[in-house]
Write a protein that holds these residues in place. Structure first.
Motif, short mmCIF file in Angstrom:
data_model
loop_
_atom_site.label_atom_id
_atom_site.label_comp_id
_atom_site.label_asym_id
_atom_site.label_seq_id
_atom_site.Cartn_x
_atom_site.Cartn_y
_atom_site.Cartn_z
N VAL A 82 16.05 -1.92 -17.01
CA VAL A 82 15.34 -1.06 -16.45
C VAL A 82 14.36 -1.46 -15.31
N PHE A 83 14.41 -0.93 -13.84
CA PHE A 83 13.77 -0.86 -12.75
C PHE A 83 12.69 0.03 -12.80
N LEU A 159 12.16 -3.99 -19.90
CA LEU A 159 11.53 -2.77 -19.03
C LEU A 159 10.63 -2.96 -18.05
N ASP A 160 11.55 -3.04 -16.69
CA ASP A 160 10.30 -3.71 -15.60
C ASP A 160 8.78 -2.60 -15.34
N GLU A 161 8.22 -1.92 -15.40
CA GLU A 161 7.27 -1.42 -15.26
C GLU A 161 7.62 -0.26 -15.17
N GLN B 186 18.17 -4.16 -6.21
CA GLN B 186 18.09 -3.27 -7.14
C GLN B 186 19.73 -3.15 -8.00
N TRP B 187 20.28 -2.30 -6.79
CA TRP B 187 21.51 -1.82 -7.05
C TRP B 187 21.50 -3.68 -8.04
N ARG B 188 22.14 -4.20 -6.83
CA ARG B 188 22.75 -5.74 -6.95
C ARG B 188 22.25 -5.85 -8.56
#
Lengths: 359, 293, 296
Positions: A82-83, A159-161, B186-188
């Motif tokens: 999860v970005f 999980l990245d922040e 991020q999409w990639r």
């Protein structure tokens, strides 16, 4: 779904001159939620990206259940991520976002829609499958991102922040929800954050990183009560630094003799690290110390006390606030227990994160 | 009353019309609206009316004429040339833009973007002469490489395509670079994280997200090539059938007596084609703006 | 016709949205680097060769080898000064008219009648859909039809006056229409960044009168947008060929075309020369835009 064991062995990574990881060793047990905590630039995100496969360490290895995956491409790793924000695909509906991984694996449409629906129910948003990312709030988007990360039933969750772009209230509910999900799925989870409160409240263990190295890893209570280094002590929670005289493994501070815990510096002039809640404050008209500011927080009050040219923070029970008003002369003592010390010059080793709520 | 009068009333309307009583400030828009209706609207009405008039009577003969024989060939030729330029220009422009966007050299990026801004405005007579001097029958490159003996000619369909691409590719770069910048890393990574390889990322995410911009670029390129007249007139005269050349020809009196209005019918054909293409563009642009915000 | 584009010279100053993170794309395969090099090389050849070749064409001479005569002949060539002055005059007139028409209208729409905004936007965008050649077809028809039917009315005099070859007003009218989409976009962007409403309310609050407000508050703050609109219009007028040639006026581009028959080298030299002028204009414009951006 059960979690895998993740091992980071001697990870080293340089970015054109700056060292992001400097020999990081860390083992994460199956089913555990570990928080990587540290100031920005400490390498916590780089470490996570090495596990995800978006970064290649210059040296060292990443192992999952004992298998070296360091050179496995990101798209063939068994880890959902999860970005920080805005990672949902804007052209796909929520359902297709969640089912993206299944689509890539050529799972039949009916089956992947059913699975997506299942996941949306899991995150408490069963109604929104037909909607598009720009129609959701930030909190909803991150829930969907979580569902998408879980869709392929990975054995590691990264999980990245994920909460840093959300407002305070949503942040708290969402972190409870993530924890609940993680516990029920039993998935090994690595959670990167710079927010100590988040780390302490969610994690089974917290790993504090500094300049690409592991400073300390422990469960939240131990980390808070028994920090092994001054850096950890000051980064986690609030800390007073009070000058003291060291002799052997005893330090004399504010007229009290206290046993020393952890490393002992070579010099005898030291600073003693003291948590605000271990400072005892009692009214005493004959004392030199005086209360400067008092901020009431319900169950406790935080006092700012002046003692000579020293200022220190003390937490006292809320009901004592009335007799400890600003201007009151007080006597200051410390709770009798082992303390950490550091050499006097070692100032600014860390910035207390909760500085902002000091009045 | 002349068509010029709105011009003179404009400052007055701005100064006086919108004084305290705000309800009258719309008056400031009247000169502009009147001007457009008069100077732009009347010729359009004339085109429409003229198209359906032959020798003083209502008739569809001009439209029929404009859609057969040499005129139809010219119209199709224009559509073919513009479509080719648009598609090829969009593809090459996107590749060039991607090469620049992914480059680590900032200076290269700035240089290409500035040059694209300038070259996308390079058209008309000077463009034609620059290419004639380069690849024309006695052009510098033609004689240097001995292309003339190899049967090379710039003055045909392919030559025009080559020349039109000279302003179309930079225009595409200008259009598509912001969209490429808007593709979030991020999409990639999220796609990779879900098991997608590079091709699958582009197929399911990258290209769909870019599609509105790409189609919008194709439309713009098409419009530019479709309307171009000066370059073609200077380069090929009448050897390549193009609708703009046919209109100019008809306007200069090279039509059968009584068929003068064929030029208007051809104009209407062009407007219809351009209008249809533009109608595709606007909704697309809105959508991509939402995605790439 | 200069293929002026809406996104045109504004685009280079758009700040790049996301720069690649430090080392975020470090381990890039060599294959991609090669691919990019090839693309850039081909592009460089395609775009530079005609420019270099044009210049070479103008300076080569069968007997002397190298000569700048062609450039010297530009100034002495018949019609050069006259046509250039005509084009510049038309450009200035077009700028004045188009700004006087659009600025008050757009201000009014922004400040008090936002309902009219879509109308204005559509009207100002429509000229993009209508190719100049079709526009000129309509105009020609009016100009031919008018004298036949209006001979006894004042319209006749107007139409004749508008076609005065020394200063054809009809071209100004047409160019205003052609320039509308670009001017509209430039001013709309400028007004959007300005927050005209707050500015006007603040000024009115301080007791400024409307004319004062327009020329002392709005115009100075819109300087960059106005400059951008003016430059675009000027570039458009200086390059416009279709309408002028079909209405038989000797503007600068038409003149270049006319002399190409007899003096090929000079016509290419003028092309190179006019190109440089246009580029200079556009570079000034984009750097002015960049300055404003960094200033704000």
């Amino acid at each position: 779904m059960n979690g895998a064991k993740v091992e980071l062995r001697g990870l080293r990574r340089n970015f054109s001159g700056t060292t992001a990881l400097d020999g990081l060793d860390l083992t994460i047990e199956p089913g555990e939620l570990i928080a990587l905590l540290g100031p920005s630039g400490c390498g916590k995100t780089t470490a996570l990206r090495c596990v995800a496969g978006f970064e290649q360490p210059d040296e060292g290895a990443v192992l999952i259940d004992g298998a070296d995956i360091t050179r496995v491409p990101a798209n063939r790793r068994d880890a959902g991520m999860v970005f920080q924000s805005y990672s949902l695909f804007p052209n796909l509906s929520i359902r297709d976002n969640v089912a993206f991984g299944l689509r890539v694996r050529k799972v039949a449409a009916a089956k992947r829609h059913a699975r997506a629906q299942e996941l949306l129910e899991l995150i408490g948003l069963p109604q929104i499958g037909e909607r598009y990312p720009h129609q959701l709030s930030g909190g909803q988007q991150q829930r969907v991102a979580l569902a998408r990360a879980l869709a392929l039933e990975p054995r590691v969750l990264l999980l990245d922040e994920p909460l840093s772009a959300l407002d305070a209230k949503v942040r708290v509910t969402l972190r409870e929800e993530i924890r609940r999900l993680q516990l029920s799925l039993g998935i090994t989870t690595i959670f990167v954050t710079h927010d100590q409160e988040e780390a302490l409240s969610m994690a089974d263990r917290v790993a504090v990183l500094r300049a690409g190295r592991l400073e300390q890893v422990a469960d939240p209570a131990t980390l808070y009560d028994r920090p092994t280094t001054a850096f950890v002590a000051e980064f986690v929670g609030t800390m007073n630094r009070i000058p003291g005289k060291l002799s052997g493994r005893t330090v004399t501070v504010l007229g009290q003799d206290l046993p020393v815990e952890g490393d002992v510096p070579a010099t005898s002039d030291v600073e003693v690290l003291v948590r605000p809640e271990t400072v005892i404050v009692t009214p005493d008209p004959s004392s030199e110390a005086m209360i400067l500011v008092s901020s009431f927080r319900g169950s406790t009050s935080r006092l700012r006390v002046q003692l000579g040219d020293l200022e220190m923070l003390a937490d006292v029970p809320g009901h004592d606030t009335v007799r400890l008003a600003p201007g009151t002369r007080v006597r200051v003592e410390l709770v009798e227990r082992p303390v950490l010390v550091s050499a006097s010059s070692d100032v600014a080793a860390a910035v207390p994160v909760s500085e902002h709520d000091v009045v | 009353m002349t068509v010029q009068s709105p011009v003179h009333t404009a400052p007055a309307a701005a100064g006086g019309g919108s004084r305290p009583k705000k309800s009258k400030s719309w008056l400031a828009t009247v000169p502009l609206l009147a001007f457009v209706v008069l100077v732009f609207g009347v010729p359009l009405v004339i085109i429409l009316g003229g198209t359906f008039t032959r020798e003083g009577t209502l008739s569809a003969a001009n439209v029929t004429d404009s859609l057969q024989g040499a005129y139809l060939t010219a119209l199709l030729g224009s559509v073919k040339l513009s479509a080719l330029v648009a598609v090829v220009g969009a593809l090459l422009g996107t590749f060039l833009a991607q090469a620049v966007v992914t480059s680590r050299f900032r200076l290269l990026r700035e240089a290409v973007l500035t040059a694209s801004g300038v070259l996308s405005n390079f058209g008309g007579i000077p463009l034609a002469f620059a290419w004639i001097a380069t690849l024309g029958n006695s052009g510098v490159v033609t004689s240097a490489l001995g292309l003339d003996s190899a049967g090379w000619s710039l003055y045909n369909f392919w030559g025009l395509t080559l020349v039109y691409l000279y302003f179309s590719i930079p225009l595409m770069v200008v259009v598509v670079v912001p969209a490429l910048d808007g593709l979030r890393p991020q999409w990639r990574e999220a796609a990779q994280n879900n098991g997608a390889n590079t091709w699958q990322y582009w197929r399911h995410v990258g290209i769909p997200v870019l599609t509105p911009t790409l189609l919008g670029g194709v439309v713009l390129l098409f419009g530019g090539a479709f309307a171009a007249y000066a370059t073609a007139a200077a380069m090929v005269g009448g050897t390549v059938p193009l609708v703009t050349l046919q209109i100019a020809n008809a306007l200069s009196g090279n039509v059968l007596i009584g068929h003068e209005n064929v030029a208007l019918a051809l104009s209407l054909d062009m407007i219809v084609v351009a209008g249809l293409v533009m109608a595709v563009y606007l909704p697309l642009q809105r959508r991509s703006a939402r995605w790439l915000r | 016709m200069a293929a002026l584009t809406p996104a045109g010279p504004m685009a280079p100053v758009t700040p790049p949205a996301i720069a690649a993170g430090p080392g975020g794309r470090a381990g890039r395969p060599r294959r991609i680097r090669v691919w990019r090099g090839v693309v850039l090389l081909v592009a460089a050849v395609y775009f530079l060769v005609p420019l270099i070749a044009s210049f070479t064409f103008t300076v080569k001479d069968a007997s002397k080898g190298f000569t700048l005569d062609a450039y010297g002949q530009i100034l002495s060539a018949e019609g050069f000064g006259k046509s250039l002055l005509l084009s510049l005059g038309l450009g200035v007139a077009t700028i004045v008219v188009v700004l006087l028409l659009t600025l008050p209208a757009m201000l009014a729409v922004r400040l008090s009648v936002p309902k009219l905004k879509p109308v204005l936007e559509i009207l100002c965008t429509l000229p993009l859909v209508v190719p100049p050649i079709t526009f000129v077809a309509g105009i020609t028809t009016i100009l031919q039809w008018g004298p036949d039917h209006l001979a006894d009315t004042p319209f006749f005099q107007t139409i004749i006056a508008a076609q005065n070859p020394d200063f054809p007003v009809v071209l100004v009218l047409a160019y205003v229409i052609l320039a509308l989409p670009f001017v509209y976009r430039a001013l709309d962007a400028g007004l959007g960044a300005l927050d005209a409403r707050t500015l006007v309310e603040a000024a009115r609050n301080l007791g400024a009168s409307w004319p004062h407000l327009l020329f002392r508050v709005i115009v100075p703050n819109l300087r960059s947008a106005l400059a951008s609109a003016s430059f675009l219009t000027l570039a458009l007028v200086l390059g416009e060929f279709t309408i002028a040639s079909l209405l038989h006026y000797q503007t600068f581009p038409v003149w270049i075309y006319t002399i190409s028959g007899s003096q090929a080298q000079v016509s290419v030299a003028v092309s190179v020369f006019s190109l440089l002028i246009t580029w200079l204009l556009l570079l000034v414009l984009s750097s002015a835009g960049a300055r404003q951006r960094s200033g704000s």
